[in-house]
Design an enzyme around this catalytic site. Structure first.
Site, PDB file in Angstrom:
ATOM      1  N   GLU A   9      10.314  15.263  15.965  1.00 47.62           N
ATOM      2  CA  GLU A   9      10.574  15.220  14.194  1.00 47.62           C
ATOM      3  C   GLU A   9       9.606  16.090  13.657  1.00 47.62           C
ATOM      4  O   GLU A   9       8.459  16.294  14.018  1.00 47.62           O
ATOM      5  CB  GLU A   9      10.233  13.816  13.925  1.00 47.62           C
ATOM      6  CG  GLU A   9      10.753  13.442  12.554  1.00 47.62           C
ATOM      7  CD  GLU A   9      10.567  12.179  12.041  1.00 47.62           C
ATOM      8  OE1 GLU A   9       9.558  11.531  12.281  1.00 47.62           O
ATOM      9  OE2 GLU A   9      11.257  11.435  11.206  1.00 47.62           O
TER      10      GLU A   9
ATOM     11  N   LYS B 197       0.950  -1.210  -0.003  1.00 46.80           N
ATOM     12  CA  LYS B 197      -0.061   0.002  -0.103  1.00 46.80           C
ATOM     13  C   LYS B 197       0.729   1.316  -0.028  1.00 46.80           C
ATOM     14  O   LYS B 197       1.649   1.653   1.045  1.00 46.80           O
ATOM     15  CB  LYS B 197      -0.977  -0.041   0.974  1.00 46.80           C
ATOM     16  CG  LYS B 197      -2.028   1.225   0.862  1.00 46.80           C
ATOM     17  CD  LYS B 197      -2.517   1.640   2.410  1.00 46.80           C
ATOM     18  CE  LYS B 197      -1.864   2.537   3.082  1.00 46.80           C
ATOM     19  NZ  LYS B 197      -1.519   3.891   2.475  1.00 46.80           N
TER      20      LYS B 197
ATOM     21  N   VAL C 238       2.126   5.625  14.216  1.00 47.40           N
ATOM     22  CA  VAL C 238       1.751   4.409  13.504  1.00 47.40           C
ATOM     23  C   VAL C 238       2.464   3.049  13.758  1.00 47.40           C
ATOM     24  O   VAL C 238       1.950   1.966  13.981  1.00 47.40           O
ATOM     25  CB  VAL C 238       1.385   4.792  11.975  1.00 47.40           C
ATOM     26  CG1 VAL C 238       1.011   3.461  11.296  1.00 47.40           C
ATOM     27  CG2 VAL C 238       0.415   6.156  11.885  1.00 47.40           C
ATOM     28  N   GLY C 239       3.659   3.257  13.721  1.00 45.20           N
ATOM     29  CA  GLY C 239       4.493   2.042  13.739  1.00 45.20           C
ATOM     30  C   GLY C 239       4.237   1.377  15.433  1.00 45.20           C
ATOM     31  O   GLY C 239       4.083  -0.028  15.315  1.00 45.20           O
TER      32      GLY C 239
ATOM     33  N   CYS D  25      13.494  10.340   6.870  1.00 43.84           N
ATOM     34  CA  CYS D  25      13.420  10.040   8.300  1.00 43.84           C
ATOM     35  C   CYS D  25      14.703  10.207   8.852  1.00 43.84           C
ATOM     36  O   CYS D  25      14.887  10.189  10.154  1.00 43.84           O
ATOM     37  CB  CYS D  25      12.743   8.617   8.359  1.00 43.84           C
ATOM     38  SG  CYS D  25      13.781   7.714   7.022  1.00 43.84           S
TER      39      CYS D  25
ATOM     40  N   THR E 238       6.515   7.110  13.844  1.00 40.92           N
ATOM     41  CA  THR E 238       6.553   6.235  15.146  1.00 40.92           C
ATOM     42  C   THR E 238       5.137   6.025  15.698  1.00 40.92           C
ATOM     43  O   THR E 238       4.969   4.882  16.147  1.00 40.92           O
ATOM     44  CB  THR E 238       7.707   6.886  16.039  1.00 40.92           C
ATOM     45  OG1 THR E 238       8.833   6.942  15.509  1.00 40.92           O
ATOM     46  CG2 THR E 238       7.681   6.193  17.360  1.00 40.92           C
TER      47      THR E 238
ATOM     48  N   GLY F 190       7.320   4.520   8.171  1.00 40.96           N
ATOM     49  CA  GLY F 190       6.403   5.792   8.286  1.00 40.96           C
ATOM     50  C   GLY F 190       6.467   6.396   9.606  1.00 40.96           C
ATOM     51  O   GLY F 190       7.858   6.175  10.440  1.00 40.96           O
TER      52      GLY F 190
ATOM     53  N   GLU G 103      10.289   0.746   9.958  1.00 40.10           N
ATOM     54  CA  GLU G 103      11.339   1.709   9.780  1.00 40.10           C
ATOM     55  C   GLU G 103      10.750   3.043  10.081  1.00 40.10           C
ATOM     56  O   GLU G 103       9.693   3.487   9.422  1.00 40.10           O
ATOM     57  CB  GLU G 103      11.982   1.500   8.263  1.00 40.10           C
ATOM     58  CG  GLU G 103      13.283   2.119   8.240  1.00 40.10           C
ATOM     59  CD  GLU G 103      13.300   3.821   7.932  1.00 40.10           C
ATOM     60  OE1 GLU G 103      13.292   4.498   8.733  1.00 40.10           O
ATOM     61  OE2 GLU G 103      13.136   3.943   6.546  1.00 40.10           O
TER      62      GLU G 103
HETATM   63  P1  NAI Z   1       1.984   7.900   8.542  1.00 36.85           P
HETATM   64  O1  NAI Z   1       3.032   6.844   9.400  1.00 36.85           O
HETATM   65  O2  NAI Z   1       0.881   8.280   9.144  1.00 36.85           O
HETATM   66  O3  NAI Z   1       1.964   7.300   7.089  1.00 36.85           O
HETATM   67  C1  NAI Z   1       2.747   6.363   6.565  1.00 36.85           C
HETATM   68  C2  NAI Z   1       1.989   5.208   5.685  1.00 36.85           C
HETATM   69  O4  NAI Z   1       1.029   4.805   6.730  1.00 36.85           O
HETATM   70  C3  NAI Z   1       1.164   5.481   4.857  1.00 36.85           C
HETATM   71  O5  NAI Z   1       0.960   4.797   3.671  1.00 36.85           O
HETATM   72  C4  NAI Z   1      -0.138   5.526   5.435  1.00 36.85           C
HETATM   73  O6  NAI Z   1      -1.315   5.646   4.685  1.00 36.85           O
HETATM   74  C5  NAI Z   1      -0.361   4.479   6.339  1.00 36.85           C
HETATM   75  N1  NAI Z   1      -0.983   4.364   7.763  1.00 36.85           N
HETATM   76  C6  NAI Z   1      -1.426   5.733   8.424  1.00 36.85           C
HETATM   77  N2  NAI Z   1      -2.116   4.996   9.260  1.00 36.85           N
HETATM   78  C7  NAI Z   1      -2.203   3.737   9.309  1.00 36.85           C
HETATM   79  C8  NAI Z   1      -2.518   2.644  10.243  1.00 36.85           C
HETATM   80  N3  NAI Z   1      -3.222   2.947  11.296  1.00 36.85           N
HETATM   81  N4  NAI Z   1      -2.224   1.595   9.831  1.00 36.85           N
HETATM   82  C9  NAI Z   1      -1.589   1.152   8.876  1.00 36.85           C
HETATM   83  N5  NAI Z   1      -0.878   1.875   8.051  1.00 36.85           N
HETATM   84  C10 NAI Z   1      -1.185   3.496   8.061  1.00 36.85           C
HETATM   85  O7  NAI Z   1       2.706   9.218   8.260  1.00 36.85           O
HETATM   86  P2  NAI Z   1       2.085  10.584   7.726  1.00 36.85           P
HETATM   87  O8  NAI Z   1       0.787  10.874   8.496  1.00 36.85           O
HETATM   88  O9  NAI Z   1       2.001  10.663   6.194  1.00 36.85           O
HETATM   89  O10 NAI Z   1       3.138  11.545   8.092  1.00 36.85           O
HETATM   90  C11 NAI Z   1       3.280  12.119   9.603  1.00 36.85           C
HETATM   91  C12 NAI Z   1       4.251  12.317  10.232  1.00 36.85           C
HETATM   92  O11 NAI Z   1       4.947  11.019  10.225  1.00 36.85           O
HETATM   93  C13 NAI Z   1       5.312  13.215   9.536  1.00 36.85           C
HETATM   94  O12 NAI Z   1       5.251  14.318   9.901  1.00 36.85           O
HETATM   95  C14 NAI Z   1       6.742  12.483   9.905  1.00 36.85           C
HETATM   96  O13 NAI Z   1       7.082  13.123  11.146  1.00 36.85           O
HETATM   97  C15 NAI Z   1       6.490  11.015  10.037  1.00 36.85           C
HETATM   98  N6  NAI Z   1       7.038  10.113   8.928  1.00 36.85           N
HETATM   99  C16 NAI Z   1       8.080   9.499   8.928  1.00 36.85           C
HETATM  100  C17 NAI Z   1       8.556   8.896   7.845  1.00 36.85           C
HETATM  101  C18 NAI Z   1       9.606   8.056   7.695  1.00 36.85           C
HETATM  102  O14 NAI Z   1      10.177   7.731   6.744  1.00 36.85           O
HETATM  103  N7  NAI Z   1      10.143   7.638   9.077  1.00 36.85           N
HETATM  104  C19 NAI Z   1       7.852   8.782   6.450  1.00 36.85           C
HETATM  105  C20 NAI Z   1       6.403   9.506   6.630  1.00 36.85           C
HETATM  106  C21 NAI Z   1       6.009  10.380   7.819  1.00 36.85           C
END
Ligand code: NAI
Length: 778
Positions: free
Chosen positions: A392, A190, A245-246, A297, A243, A241, A263
């Site tokens: 972050e 996804k 959500v992780g 990240c 932390t 994504g 990650e």
């Molecule tokens: P996110 O963690 O919400 O999204 C990343 C992915 O997870 C997307 O594909 C999203 O649709 C999916 N997702 C969202 N909620 C989910 C859930 N409950 N279960 C499974 N999958 C889910 O990140 P978002 O909202 O796009 O960005 C928010 C903050 O996250 C950013 O400001 C940044 O601080 C951080 N982030 C960190 C990343 C990294 O590479 N470490 C990448 C993206 C965001």
């Protein structure tokens, strides 16, 4: 403009890259996309728009997957998997290689589409994202080719659910898909809702490569679809994504038996010593925090600069910031493009606006009036506790503070809940290589930043998640051992009426910080033999004892710094001392278990100790060749404090098999003895006492596994928790582990066969790989 004027102003461009081909591809697809399931695109359904963040223009309409879509995709992946795995490594390699070639062939189309969808400068998508994605497929074509010869004891996991973010849409896809399919898995991926277009173009590439149907499936949608993928019938979840959500995914998958890699975020330090090449370090920051608008990240988002050069450094930095070129991401002259979405722009804007600490400087540059643009920002003079030093931001915002001596730099660098990456700048190789091992993170760049390659594993420690992507180390995340496992069966001790009572207290103590310790609860229980006679008493450990043991283990940090040579000697010594008391231990085991396997168990335990001693100075890291001027040193480091619930059925061997490799690698352990047969463990600390094991390195608790699992798994100073208890506590442990995202190894209803030597698996679980990129060669 005349040539003279150009020389006077040195202004660039514009040099726009044409969007025509990418737009034509979107039109060809009807500007509306369904999912890619079982080798075909499904009909578009209800969904949402994908926009160009630089212009606000709608690029296409995407479909929000329903539960039925996710189920169909998982079913397609499930039915394709056995055949794909059976195809064999060389067979799969051909497809990966074909995909790599096609990515190369269409690289400009991918780069332009990525830039339009994400807002990143075309220079980056063209020169970094897309070439690295290709490299990942080439590299893993090789891994597929070599799997049978080099990983003969590993098999595919099955179906992998993969959820990726929007910051490197195609590259994150490549990091996930290439190793998974190389190892014989099939995937349901996804992409992030803001940036799904290159994933859909990739689906088209899979078709062109003739990839068998169902091997790669792509479902689009938001976090709700991510949740469906997590809950689906998959064997592994790989997530990149935030932390937050992780952590939710860790909780949601707890006890499900699904493998998991995370990650997550970071707040990576960028450390500049006074002997650094300052101009290079300033230029490095452009790549550290303004690369991809800081939405990285591992962005070097926390500048730590030595006090003596701080003023000069900041002045040069501000001057450099004023020269950054912001604007149309498709313009080849642009350094900083658009932030991915208005939502993210708002998050960044709000975080910066809410900060009143330090001094804020924003680059004096023109920015477009429309679109998601944010000026490169520097916030100087923060203190370690300030919110923006800890949280972050995920935008083009650098925070900075100063340090006086190297030790302070290390302390500040590690003063974060994250542990993804770090950059160290110094012209003194001694200093740089002294600092690198002291940094709590998964990647260190010496005199560089944000370098990536398929050959060098990437991933973090602490709340930056676990697992590595890339390199040999990344493969274990997509494979499992061939070994068969038995179903878990609860092991119970004997009971009795208390015959054989002794007027003298024979309650075996626990072992904490090198000393015998009474249980905090003050309670104990009797251990009986087959006839019901009392063999002794053991303390019933509680939360407080766990805390004391963890404190002792955390305090024994010095062990992690000892040499493998020293640890080997101590392990041999433990083996020798156990050998001297072999008969006594064998009797003890026979009495407790009612079996006659004690002698064999003691002998196997001695062998485990000798094997761990043998490995202590041989389980070495690697040097990865990376196609950049340098090498990546993949160093194996101890995980830290490991808490383990030891096997019930093998009272001595179960404990030794966990302890020996863990301490051989420099970890400190808190071991919970076999619950029904604890007396071998409590006898064992006498062996430890006579074997020069420093206090706190090994701590032994007794009591109920159910009572001790929670406190161990939720403790913030425990870095990993393993359970081999015959009570299946997998769900509780994994759920509680989400507190600090510690690594877990739980049995999920199966039991290891302790007669088999699993030392390799234990060594792997007992180490973290840190990739240290150092300049090397021409
Ligand atoms: P996110 O963690 O919400 O999204 C990343 C992915 O997870 C997307 O594909 C999203 O649709 C999916 N997702 C969202 N909620 C989910 C859930 N409950 N279960 C499974 N999958 C889910 O990140 P978002 O909202 O796009 O960005 C928010 C903050 O996250 C950013 O400001 C940044 O601080 C951080 N982030 C960190 C990343 C990294 O590479 N470490 C990448 C993206 C965001």
């Amino acid at each position: 403009m005349t040539v003279k004027e150009i020389f006077d102003t040195m202004s660039y461009g514009p040099a726009p890259e044409s969007a025509a081909e990418a737009l034509a591809w979107l039109v060809d697809q009807g500007d509306r996309f369904g999912h890619f399931i079982n080798g075909t695109f499904t009909a578009p359904g209800d969904g949402f728009n994908s926009q160009n963040p630089a212009t606000g223009e709608v690029l296409a309409t995407l479909t929000q997957a329903t539960q039925a879509d996710v189920d169909t995709a998982v079913a397609a992946a499930r039915s394709a998997q056995p055949k794909w795995e059976k195809l064999g490594g060389p067979g799969r390699a051909r497809y990966l290689y074909a995909i790599a070639r096609l990515l190369q062939k269409h690289s400009r189309l991918f780069a332009v589409l990525e830039t339009m969808d994400n807002g990143k400068p075309i220079r980056e998508s063209r020169d970094i994202d897309i070439p690295l994605a290709q490299r990942h497929f080439y590299y893993h074509a090789g891994m597929a080719q070599l799997m049978e010869s080099e990983l003969p004891d590993r098999a595919a996991l099955g179906v992998c659910g993969q959820i990726i973010p929007w910051n490197f849409p195609l590259l994150m896809l490549a990091w996930k898909v290439a190793p998974a399919i190389a190892m014989g898995n099939t995937v349901v991926l996804k992409p992030a809702e803001y940036t799904s277009l290159t994933a859909l173009l990739f689906a088209d590439i899979c078709r062109q490569a003739g990839l068998p149907k169902g091997v790669v499936n792509i479902v689009t949608g938001d976090g709700a679809v991510g949740e469906m993928v997590v809950a689906a019938d998959v064997d592994k979840i790989a997530f990149t994504g935030s932390t937050a959500v992780g952590r939710r995914i860790r909780e949601a998958t707890a006890g499900s038996g699904k493998a998991l890699t995370l990650e997550l975020g970071g707040k990576s330090p960028y450390i500049v010593f006074d002997d650094a090449d300052i101009d290079s370090a300033v230029e490095g920051l452009v790549d550290a925090i303004w690369f991809n608008q800081g939405q990285v990240c591992c962005a070097g988002s926390r500048l730590l600069v030595q006090e003596s050069i701080a003023e000069r450094f900041h002045a040069k930095l501000r001057a450099r910031m004023d020269k950054l070129r912001l604007g149309d991401p498709l313009d080849k002259c642009i350094d900083v493009g658009a932030v991915v979405d208005p939502m993210q722009l708002k998050t960044i804007t709000d975080l910066v606006a809410a900060n009143d600490a330090g001094a804020t400087y924003q680059a004096q540059v023109d920015i477009p009036e429309e679109g998601c643009f944010f000026r490169p920002t520097l916030i100087e003079g923060l203190t370690p506790a300030d919110r923006l030093m800890q949280d972050e931001i995920f935008g083009p915002v650098l925070v900075s503070c100063t340090f006086r001596i190297p030790a302070e730099a290390v302390e500040l660098a590690n003063n974060t809940r994250y542990g993804l990456a770090a950059s160290v700048w110094s012209e003194n190789v001694n200093l740089a290589l002294d600092i690198a091992p002291k940094l709590a993170c998964g990647v260190v760049w010496v005199n560089g930043t944000n370098m990536f390659d398929a050959a060098a594993g990437f991933g973090g420690v602490r709340e930056s998640g676990f697992g590595r992507e890339g390199g040999w180390e990344g493969l274990s995340a997509y494979t499992k051992p061939h070994a068969k496992s038995k179903a878990l069966a609860q092991v119970k001790g004997f009971t009795g009426q208390g015959s054989g009572a002794d007027p003298i207290d024979r309650t075996a103590k626990m072992y904490i910080g090198g000393k015998q310790a009474r249980p905090d609860s003050g309670y104990s229980r009797a251990v009986h033999d087959r006839s019901g006679a009392i063999l002794g008493y053991v303390g019933l450990g509680s939360r407080k004892d766990v805390r004391n043991a963890v404190e002792a283990a955390a305090g024994a940090k010095g062990w992690s710094k000892t040499t493998g040579h020293l640890r080997a000697q101590i392990l041999y010594y433990i083996g020798e001392n156990l050998s001297a008391r072999a008969e006594e231990f064998a009797h003890r085991i026979d009495h407790m278990t009612g079996r006659r396997s004690g002698a064999k168990e003691v002998e196997a335990s001695i062998q485990r100790l000798f094997t761990a001693a043998a490995w202590a100075d041989k389980y070495d890291g690697q040097v990865h060749g990376v196609p950049i001027r340098g090498v990546a040193l993949a160093m194996k480091e101890p995980v830290g404090v490991i808490g383990a619930l030891c096997a019930d059925e093998a009272p001595l061997l179960g404990l030794v098999s966990v302890m020996a490799p863990a301490i051989a690698m420099g970890n400190r352990v808190v071991l919970t003895a076999s619950e029904p047969f604890p007396l071998a463990a409590t006898d064992f600390y006498q062996v430890l006492d006579t074997s020069d094991v420093p206090a706190g390195v090994v701590n032994i608790l007794t009591g109920s596994h159910v009572d001790l699992a929670g406190p161990l798994a939720s403790h913030m100073n425990v870095d990993a928790v393993w359970s081999f208890s015959s009570t299946d506590l997998s769900a509780e442990i994994e759920k509680a582990s989400a507190s600090n995202l510690k690594r877990t190894w739980v049995n999920n209803g199966t039991a290891l066969d302790w007669d088999t030597d699993h030392s390799r698996r234990f060594l792997e679980a007992a180490t973290e790989i840190k990739n240290i990129w150092v300049p090397y060669g021409e």
